[in-house]
Design a protein around this motif. Structure first.
Motif, mmCIF file in Angstrom:
data_model
loop_
_atom_site.group_PDB
_atom_site.id
_atom_site.type_symbol
_atom_site.label_atom_id
_atom_site.label_comp_id
_atom_site.label_asym_id
_atom_site.label_seq_id
_atom_site.Cartn_x
_atom_site.Cartn_y
_atom_site.Cartn_z
ATOM 1 N N MET A 1 6.581 33.020 -3.923
ATOM 2 C CA MET A 1 5.544 32.584 -3.023
ATOM 3 C C MET A 1 5.414 31.062 -3.119
ATOM 4 O O MET A 1 5.346 30.506 -4.199
ATOM 5 N N GLN A 2 5.346 30.409 -1.975
ATOM 6 C CA GLN A 2 5.269 28.954 -1.948
ATOM 7 C C GLN A 2 3.814 28.522 -1.758
ATOM 8 O O GLN A 2 3.112 29.011 -0.874
ATOM 9 N N ALA A 3 3.361 27.623 -2.608
ATOM 10 C CA ALA A 3 1.996 27.103 -2.501
ATOM 11 C C ALA A 3 1.905 26.172 -1.294
ATOM 12 O O ALA A 3 2.884 25.544 -0.905
ATOM 13 N N ASN A 4 0.717 26.101 -0.711
ATOM 14 C CA ASN A 4 0.513 25.199 0.412
ATOM 15 C C ASN A 4 0.598 23.761 -0.061
ATOM 16 O O ASN A 4 -0.106 23.361 -0.983
ATOM 17 N N LYS A 5 1.462 22.998 0.565
ATOM 18 C CA LYS A 5 1.602 21.586 0.232
ATOM 19 C C LYS A 5 0.651 20.788 1.117
ATOM 20 O O LYS A 5 0.489 21.108 2.292
ATOM 21 N N PRO A 6 0.019 19.771 0.565
ATOM 22 C CA PRO A 6 -0.867 18.949 1.396
ATOM 23 C C PRO A 6 -0.044 18.206 2.453
ATOM 24 O O PRO A 6 1.100 17.824 2.212
ATOM 25 N N ARG A 7 -0.646 18.029 3.613
ATOM 26 C CA ARG A 7 0.030 17.271 4.673
ATOM 27 C C ARG A 7 0.067 15.798 4.278
ATOM 28 O O ARG A 7 -0.886 15.283 3.713
ATOM 29 N N ARG A 8 1.160 15.161 4.581
ATOM 30 C CA ARG A 8 1.318 13.737 4.265
ATOM 31 C C ARG A 8 1.930 13.021 5.465
ATOM 32 O O ARG A 8 2.739 13.585 6.196
ATOM 33 N N TYR A 9 1.508 11.783 5.664
ATOM 34 C CA TYR A 9 2.067 10.924 6.703
ATOM 35 C C TYR A 9 2.959 9.869 6.056
ATOM 36 O O TYR A 9 2.644 9.373 4.974
ATOM 37 N N THR A 10 4.024 9.496 6.752
ATOM 38 C CA THR A 10 4.766 8.310 6.343
ATOM 39 C C THR A 10 3.899 7.104 6.677
ATOM 40 O O THR A 10 2.885 7.229 7.382
ATOM 41 N N THR A 11 4.290 5.938 6.218
ATOM 42 C CA THR A 11 3.512 4.738 6.512
ATOM 43 C C THR A 11 3.449 4.488 8.016
ATOM 44 O O THR A 11 2.391 4.154 8.547
ATOM 45 N N ALA A 12 4.552 4.686 8.716
ATOM 46 C CA ALA A 12 4.570 4.474 10.165
ATOM 47 C C ALA A 12 3.651 5.464 10.880
ATOM 48 O O ALA A 12 2.924 5.088 11.806
ATOM 49 N N GLU A 13 3.663 6.715 10.453
ATOM 50 C CA GLU A 13 2.800 7.729 11.068
ATOM 51 C C GLU A 13 1.324 7.434 10.794
ATOM 52 O O GLU A 13 0.489 7.522 11.703
ATOM 53 N N ALA A 14 1.005 7.071 9.554
ATOM 54 C CA ALA A 14 -0.379 6.756 9.191
ATOM 55 C C ALA A 14 -0.872 5.543 9.977
ATOM 56 O O ALA A 14 -1.997 5.534 10.475
ATOM 57 N N ALA A 15 -0.027 4.539 10.108
ATOM 58 C CA ALA A 15 -0.403 3.341 10.854
ATOM 59 C C ALA A 15 -0.655 3.673 12.321
ATOM 60 O O ALA A 15 -1.594 3.145 12.932
ATOM 61 N N ASP A 16 0.132 4.561 12.871
ATOM 62 C CA ASP A 16 -0.051 4.968 14.264
ATOM 63 C C ASP A 16 -1.389 5.687 14.434
ATOM 64 O O ASP A 16 -2.104 5.450 15.410
ATOM 65 N N VAL A 17 -1.744 6.526 13.492
ATOM 66 C CA VAL A 17 -2.996 7.277 13.566
ATOM 67 C C VAL A 17 -4.199 6.337 13.482
ATOM 68 O O VAL A 17 -5.157 6.479 14.242
ATOM 69 N N VAL A 18 -4.162 5.362 12.571
ATOM 70 C CA VAL A 18 -5.302 4.448 12.397
ATOM 71 C C VAL A 18 -5.218 3.237 13.318
ATOM 72 O O VAL A 18 -6.125 2.408 13.319
ATOM 73 N N ARG A 19 -4.144 3.147 14.088
ATOM 74 C CA ARG A 19 -3.937 2.087 15.078
ATOM 75 C C ARG A 19 -3.855 0.689 14.456
ATOM 76 O O ARG A 19 -4.451 -0.264 14.920
ATOM 77 N N TYR A 20 -3.104 0.619 13.363
ATOM 78 C CA TYR A 20 -2.756 -0.637 12.713
ATOM 79 C C TYR A 20 -1.239 -0.716 12.676
ATOM 80 O O TYR A 20 -0.555 0.284 12.887
ATOM 81 N N LYS A 21 -0.718 -1.882 12.357
ATOM 82 C CA LYS A 21 0.718 -2.004 12.144
ATOM 83 C C LYS A 21 1.042 -1.523 10.734
ATOM 84 O O LYS A 21 0.226 -1.685 9.813
ATOM 85 N N PRO A 22 2.230 -0.938 10.528
ATOM 86 C CA PRO A 22 2.592 -0.448 9.194
ATOM 87 C C PRO A 22 2.500 -1.519 8.108
ATOM 88 O O PRO A 22 2.092 -1.220 6.985
ATOM 89 N N ASN A 23 2.839 -2.744 8.450
ATOM 90 C CA ASN A 23 2.780 -3.804 7.442
ATOM 91 C C ASN A 23 1.354 -4.099 6.987
ATOM 92 O O ASN A 23 1.145 -4.600 5.884
ATOM 93 N N THR A 24 0.361 -3.794 7.810
ATOM 94 C CA THR A 24 -1.029 -3.977 7.407
ATOM 95 C C THR A 24 -1.376 -3.018 6.277
ATOM 96 O O THR A 24 -2.030 -3.401 5.300
#
Length: 64
Positions: free
Chosen positions: A1-24
């Motif tokens: 049985m596989q445990a639920n893994k938490p969802r994770r964003y890459t830096t580019a995906e996270a930056a897109d969600v928060v509407r910042y540039k990845p370098n920020t």
């Protein structure tokens, strides 16, 4: 049985969600040790993964 893994964003995906540039996100991590109070998971090779639930909470205004 596989445990639920938490969802994770890459830096580019996270930056897109928060509407910042990845370098920020990278810059704040370097200078402050976090981005808006969120610390990423660091993988071998320097890749960063951000907790999707915390990023989503930031966008919805749940995180001060």
């Amino acid at each position: 049985m596989q445990a639920n893994k938490p969802r994770r964003y890459t830096t580019a995906e996270a930056a897109d969600v928060v509407r910042y540039k990845p370098n920020t996100l990278r810059r704040d991590l370097c200078l402050l040790g976090h981005f808006k109070g969120i610390r990423p998971f660091k993988l071998a090779g320097g890749r960063l993964l951000w907790d999707a639930d915390k990023i989503d909470a930031l966008v919805s205004g749940e995180v001060a």
